[in-house]
Design an enzyme around this catalytic site. Structure first.
Site, PDB file in Angstrom:
ATOM      1  N   LYS A   6     -10.011  -5.620  -5.937  1.00 37.68           N
ATOM      2  CA  LYS A   6     -10.654  -4.241  -6.385  1.00 37.68           C
ATOM      3  C   LYS A   6      -9.564  -3.519  -6.978  1.00 37.68           C
ATOM      4  O   LYS A   6      -9.740  -2.718  -7.866  1.00 37.68           O
ATOM      5  CB  LYS A   6     -11.417  -3.757  -4.976  1.00 37.68           C
ATOM      6  N   LYS A  36       0.839  -1.059   0.064  1.00 40.24           N
ATOM      7  CA  LYS A  36      -0.265  -0.010  -0.066  1.00 40.24           C
ATOM      8  C   LYS A  36       0.758   1.294  -0.063  1.00 40.24           C
ATOM      9  O   LYS A  36       0.440   2.058  -0.673  1.00 40.24           O
ATOM     10  CB  LYS A  36      -0.862  -0.031   1.139  1.00 40.24           C
ATOM     11  N   LYS A  67      -3.793 -12.301  -8.717  1.00 35.12           N
ATOM     12  CA  LYS A  67      -5.208 -12.120  -7.623  1.00 35.12           C
ATOM     13  C   LYS A  67      -6.102 -11.298  -8.220  1.00 35.12           C
ATOM     14  O   LYS A  67      -5.880 -10.205  -8.738  1.00 35.12           O
ATOM     15  CB  LYS A  67      -4.428 -11.678  -6.358  1.00 35.12           C
TER      16      LYS A  67
HETATM   17  P1  TYM Z   1     -11.005  -7.560   1.932  1.00 38.70           P
HETATM   18  O1  TYM Z   1     -11.918  -6.708   2.052  1.00 38.70           O
HETATM   19  O2  TYM Z   1      -9.842  -7.333   0.906  1.00 38.70           O
HETATM   20  O3  TYM Z   1     -11.389  -9.053   1.537  1.00 38.70           O
HETATM   21  C1  TYM Z   1     -12.350  -9.658   2.156  1.00 38.70           C
HETATM   22  C2  TYM Z   1     -12.192 -11.305   2.043  1.00 38.70           C
HETATM   23  O4  TYM Z   1     -12.153 -11.575   0.598  1.00 38.70           O
HETATM   24  C3  TYM Z   1     -11.029 -12.373   0.273  1.00 38.70           C
HETATM   25  N1  TYM Z   1     -10.556 -12.236  -0.684  1.00 38.70           N
HETATM   26  C4  TYM Z   1     -10.041 -13.183  -1.568  1.00 38.70           C
HETATM   27  N2  TYM Z   1      -9.808 -14.378  -1.385  1.00 38.70           N
HETATM   28  C5  TYM Z   1      -9.458 -15.025  -2.411  1.00 38.70           C
HETATM   29  N3  TYM Z   1      -9.225 -14.646  -3.768  1.00 38.70           N
HETATM   30  C6  TYM Z   1      -9.059 -13.359  -4.142  1.00 38.70           C
HETATM   31  N4  TYM Z   1      -8.852 -12.974  -5.177  1.00 38.70           N
HETATM   32  C7  TYM Z   1      -9.418 -12.425  -2.898  1.00 38.70           C
HETATM   33  N5  TYM Z   1      -9.632 -11.117  -2.684  1.00 38.70           N
HETATM   34  C8  TYM Z   1     -10.209 -11.013  -1.601  1.00 38.70           C
HETATM   35  C9  TYM Z   1      -9.943 -11.971   1.536  1.00 38.70           C
HETATM   36  O5  TYM Z   1      -8.841 -12.838   1.832  1.00 38.70           O
HETATM   37  C10 TYM Z   1     -10.964 -11.500   2.893  1.00 38.70           C
HETATM   38  O6  TYM Z   1     -11.027 -12.715   3.369  1.00 38.70           O
HETATM   39  N6  TYM Z   1      -8.319  -7.475   5.964  1.00 38.70           N
HETATM   40  C11 TYM Z   1      -9.441  -7.917   5.451  1.00 38.70           C
HETATM   41  C12 TYM Z   1     -10.802  -7.441   6.111  1.00 38.70           C
HETATM   42  C13 TYM Z   1     -10.933  -7.739   7.477  1.00 38.70           C
HETATM   43  C14 TYM Z   1     -10.978  -8.905   8.172  1.00 38.70           C
HETATM   44  C15 TYM Z   1     -11.070  -8.660   9.621  1.00 38.70           C
HETATM   45  C16 TYM Z   1     -11.150 -10.166   7.727  1.00 38.70           C
HETATM   46  C17 TYM Z   1     -10.698  -6.673   8.685  1.00 38.70           C
HETATM   47  N7  TYM Z   1     -10.600  -7.266   9.893  1.00 38.70           N
HETATM   48  C18 TYM Z   1     -11.046  -9.795  10.406  1.00 38.70           C
HETATM   49  C19 TYM Z   1     -11.495 -11.189   8.710  1.00 38.70           C
HETATM   50  C20 TYM Z   1     -11.211 -11.089  10.132  1.00 38.70           C
HETATM   51  C21 TYM Z   1      -9.384  -7.538   3.995  1.00 38.70           C
HETATM   52  O7  TYM Z   1      -8.807  -6.636   3.711  1.00 38.70           O
HETATM   53  O8  TYM Z   1     -10.349  -8.093   3.237  1.00 38.70           O
END
Ligand code: TYM
Length: 329
Positions: free
Chosen positions: A197, A111, A194
């Site tokens: 977004k 980031k 991957k």
């Molecule tokens: P975020 O919003 O980027 O993504 C949400 C969830 O989707 C999964 N994900 C993927 N899994 C497989 N392949 C992909 N291409 C892919 N893109 C996204 C992410 O692994 C995630 O599970 N930090 C987290 C949000 C968060 C969170 C938490 C998750 C904040 N606090 C506590 C679990 C527990 C995040 O950025 O997710």
């Protein structure tokens, strides 16, 4: 019964990566565990601090959570910023999180490279807020995609460190909810590692079927195999990875065989993949429309979830304050 905690940042609509990475086995998961699903709106501020977008983004993630099958009567669904105890625990955990380890986190480095004009303290402490989200309910398991592996590892480290420092066995060390399988990574259709977004290569759950078709047909491919049973280049492997998760085993095996025989026709493979993605996501799009037509559905889900989440969070904070030595006068 195990406690499961999962979150998605409110940065826009959900895509196939979110769905298969975090929401896989959703129905089974919520029926068998004490589940907390929340919308990480504070986390979204580390990259998207735009007041006009905040509410619509939270609303669309909430809508799509419910449309994907989350039942607010069974699981607890809430918004991160509705639970002040999360930020209190975040602050406490920050006292035991070190600059060096936070700055070394892959997501922080990525980031910081992508938004050099906004390397804020929220980005640096992103993993402690995520740990607070998970530890506030003392979770056993966390359904996340492969990209969150390091954050989960840090959560375990923070939990362990807290326990060791205060000489207690309070926090569990949560592991990935995997249901016996590996953590999933949904790749991009542009040949990249991957789907995400910020990568701009997503198929969204609420994309129109025609849009899905178009995106899949445009997926990057190569000239095709020239030798039987040869390894697949990344862009082709990506298509097969998605197919393995979404299509039937017979479909996957058929195209895999075609590849091995050098008889593969990418047009056919893409058409089949688009059809299977559309079929898998059709019921979600239907349900999105129903939810959008009735604002009470979101209101009721959040009202119910907020109270249940706070009750659990308050219990943890009470214990943590006691352990850390806070006392009332
Ligand atoms: P975020 O919003 O980027 O993504 C949400 C969830 O989707 C999964 N994900 C993927 N899994 C497989 N392949 C992909 N291409 C892919 N893109 C996204 C992410 O692994 C995630 O599970 N930090 C987290 C949000 C968060 C969170 C938490 C998750 C904040 N606090 C506590 C679990 C527990 C995040 O950025 O997710």
């Amino acid at each position: 019964m195990k406690t499961v905690v999962s979150g998605i940042r409110s940065t826009g609509n959900l895509h196939l990566g979110n769905y298969y990475g975090a929401l896989r086995n959703f129905i089974k998961m919520q029926n068998e565990n004490r589940c907390f699903f929340f919308i990480a709106d504070y986390h979204s501020l580390t990259t998207h601090p735009n007041p006009d977008d905040l509410y619509p983004n939270v609303k669309s993630v909430l809508t799509e959570y419910l449309a994907a099958g989350l039942d607010p009567e069974v699981a607890t669904i809430y918004i991160q910023s509705d639970i002040p105890e999360v930020t209190e625990l975040y602050l406490m955990l920050n006292m035991h999180a070190y600059m060096g380890e936070l700055a070394k986190t892959s997501s922080f480095k990525e980031k910081a490279r992508k938004q050099p004009e906004n390397v804020n303290a929220g980005l640096l402490t992103y993993p402690t807020l995520m740990a607070a989200d998970i530890l506030i309910h003392n979770a056993d398991e966390v359904p996340v995609g492969k990209d969150q592996e390091q954050h989960l590892e840090m959560t375990r480290r923070f939990a362990r460190r807290f326990n060791n420092f205060y000489k207690v066995e309070y926090f569990k060390e949560p592991i990935a909810y995997s249901n016996g399988s590996q953590m999933i990574k949904i790749p991009g259709l542009d040949g990249s590692g991957k789907m995400g977004k910020s990568e701009g290569n997503c198929i969204y759950l609420n994309d129109d079927p025609k849009v899905i078709q178009k995106k899949v047909m445009k997926a990057l491919t190569d000239q095709g195999p020239t030798e039987e049973n040869s390894p697949k280049p990344e862009c082709i492997e990506n298509l097969f990875t998605i197919m393995k998760i979404i299509s039937t085993a017979d479909t996957y095996n058929y195209f895999d065989e075609q590849w091995n025989k050098c008889a593969i026709r990418y047009g056919d493979l893409k058409k089949q993949l688009a059809t299977d993605i559309i079929a898998a996501t059709d019921p979600i799009r239907e349900r999105i429309k129903e939810i959008e037509a009735d604002p009470n559905i979101l209101h009721n889900a959040i009202t119910l979830g907020r109270d249940k989440a706070r009750e659990s969070a308050q219990k943890t904070i009470k214990d943590v304050r006691e352990i850390m030595g806070f006392r009332n006068f």
